[in-house]
Design a protein around this motif. Structure first.
Motif, PDB file in Angstrom:
ATOM      1  N   GLY A 115       0.806  -1.211   0.000  1.00  0.00           N
ATOM      2  CA  GLY A 115       0.000   0.000   0.000  1.00  0.00           C
ATOM      3  C   GLY A 115       0.844   1.267   0.000  1.00  0.00           C
ATOM      4  O   GLY A 115       0.479   2.258   0.646  1.00  0.00           O
ATOM      5  N   ILE A 116       1.972   1.223  -0.701  1.00  0.00           N
ATOM      6  CA  ILE A 116       2.877   2.367  -0.746  1.00  0.00           C
ATOM      7  C   ILE A 116       3.166   2.726  -2.200  1.00  0.00           C
ATOM      8  O   ILE A 116       2.785   1.996  -3.116  1.00  0.00           O
ATOM      9  CB  ILE A 116       4.204   2.061  -0.012  1.00  0.00           C
ATOM     10  CG1 ILE A 116       4.881   0.840  -0.663  1.00  0.00           C
ATOM     11  CG2 ILE A 116       3.969   1.835   1.470  1.00  0.00           C
ATOM     12  CD1 ILE A 116       6.232   0.499  -0.064  1.00  0.00           C
ATOM     13  N   VAL A 117       3.829   3.849  -2.376  1.00  0.00           N
ATOM     14  CA  VAL A 117       4.261   4.281  -3.704  1.00  0.00           C
ATOM     15  C   VAL A 117       5.780   4.377  -3.696  1.00  0.00           C
ATOM     16  O   VAL A 117       6.355   5.123  -2.906  1.00  0.00           O
ATOM     17  CB  VAL A 117       3.651   5.645  -4.085  1.00  0.00           C
ATOM     18  CG1 VAL A 117       4.189   6.099  -5.437  1.00  0.00           C
ATOM     19  CG2 VAL A 117       2.138   5.548  -4.117  1.00  0.00           C
ATOM     20  N   LEU A 118       6.422   3.610  -4.544  1.00  0.00           N
ATOM     21  CA  LEU A 118       7.876   3.580  -4.607  1.00  0.00           C
ATOM     22  C   LEU A 118       8.405   4.627  -5.579  1.00  0.00           C
ATOM     23  O   LEU A 118       7.751   4.946  -6.574  1.00  0.00           O
ATOM     24  CB  LEU A 118       8.358   2.200  -5.057  1.00  0.00           C
ATOM     25  CG  LEU A 118       8.065   1.029  -4.113  1.00  0.00           C
ATOM     26  CD1 LEU A 118       8.423  -0.282  -4.797  1.00  0.00           C
ATOM     27  CD2 LEU A 118       8.840   1.164  -2.812  1.00  0.00           C
ATOM     28  N   ASP A 119       9.576   5.109  -5.297  1.00  0.00           N
ATOM     29  CA  ASP A 119      10.287   5.962  -6.246  1.00  0.00           C
ATOM     30  C   ASP A 119      11.038   5.022  -7.194  1.00  0.00           C
ATOM     31  O   ASP A 119      12.173   4.622  -6.940  1.00  0.00           O
ATOM     32  CB  ASP A 119      11.255   6.892  -5.511  1.00  0.00           C
ATOM     33  CG  ASP A 119      11.840   7.968  -6.429  1.00  0.00           C
ATOM     34  OD1 ASP A 119      11.934   7.698  -7.648  1.00  0.00           O
ATOM     35  OD2 ASP A 119      12.194   9.045  -5.933  1.00  0.00           O
TER      36      ASP A 119
END
Length: 264
Positions: free
Chosen positions: A214-218
């Motif tokens: 549930g995260i957004v990666l770079d």
């Protein structure tokens, strides 16, 4: 004398009618269309046909440009180019890029100078083509190494295995030793393109990780870290400890997935 009077009246009426017909603009205008029809205009289709004809004559077969001059590619041409580039790599790794000569390339490749200049216009053109060849070769092998891995975790392991194999077998370290300036320019040239290539290959992996956590990666940052890791190992070899570094790199990514990243 009624009869002569009636005849005179009819004659006078007919004369007036004839005079009115001659004076009427409507009656005078009626014959005009008939005269206009008699002068036939030039047929329009003839003009269109004359304009359409040059379009077909203007078409030319497409050509492919492999160097500074157009070259018709076929299997023989491809084999010749591959042989020239392979010879170029051997000469560079032995003597450096500054000492490479067209005569040596022709002699070791078994070709004439005329054949060489059919594909390459100069020594700089040859070195530029060699740089593109090594870049494309690296990316092709990366795709080949990961193509069969559909599972995200397996694909990530395949990427790590590719990096480890590349650092084990690569001749980039030798290139850096014998031709440092050329190698440095080459690394700078392929850097950003390689970052995006790793992003593309790892896209299914990133999708799965983001969905799980549930995260957004770079993604660009991770791709850049991978490329910088490869370059740092070329510059400062880790030796037998490289496999431990690969595992540390994997643990670093796991740490990112634990939630220690900026949420957007």
């Amino acid at each position: 004398m009624p009869a002569p009077a009636a005849k005179a009246a009819r004659t006078t009426k007919a004369a007036k009618a004839t005079k009115a017909t001659k004076a009427s603009p409507v009656a005078a205008a009626r014959p005009a269309p008939a005269r206009a029809k008699s002068a036939a205009p030039p047929p329009a289709p003839v003009e269109k046909a004359k304009k359409a004809a040059p379009v077909e004559k203007a078409k030319k077969p497409a050509t492919v440009r492999t160097s500074s001059a157009p070259v018709k590619l076929n299997k023989r041409s491809s084999d010749t180019i591959a042989r020239i580039l392979a010879t170029t790599e051997e000469i560079i790794l032995q003597s450096g890029a500054e000492r490479i000569s067209i005569l040596d390339v022709c002699s070791d490749s078994g070709i004439s100078r005329g054949t060489f200049y059919r594909y390459f216009s100069s020594q700089d053109d040859l070195l530029d083509a060699f740089s593109r060849h090594k870049r494309d070769q690296f990316h092709a092998r990366l795709i080949e190494a990961t193509a069969a891995s559909q599972d995200p975790d397996e694909r990530f392991q395949a990427v790590l295995g590719f990096i480890d194999d590349y650092l084990e077998r690569s001749r980039a370290r030798r290139l850096l030793l014998v031709a440092p300036e050329y190698a440095t320019r080459w690394f700078q040239r392929i850097f950003h393109d390689s970052v995006h290539r790793f992003q593309d290959v790892l896209a299914p992996v990133f999708d799965a990780w983001e969905e799980r956590r549930g995260i957004v990666l770079d993604r660009e940052l991770i791709g850049e870290l991978i490329v910088r890791f490869i370059l740092s190992d070329v510059l400062v070899p880790s030796g037998a400890d490289r496999r431990n570094l690969m595992r540390r790199m994997e643990r670093f990514v796991v740490m990112l997935l634990s939630g220690r990243v900026a949420r957007r």
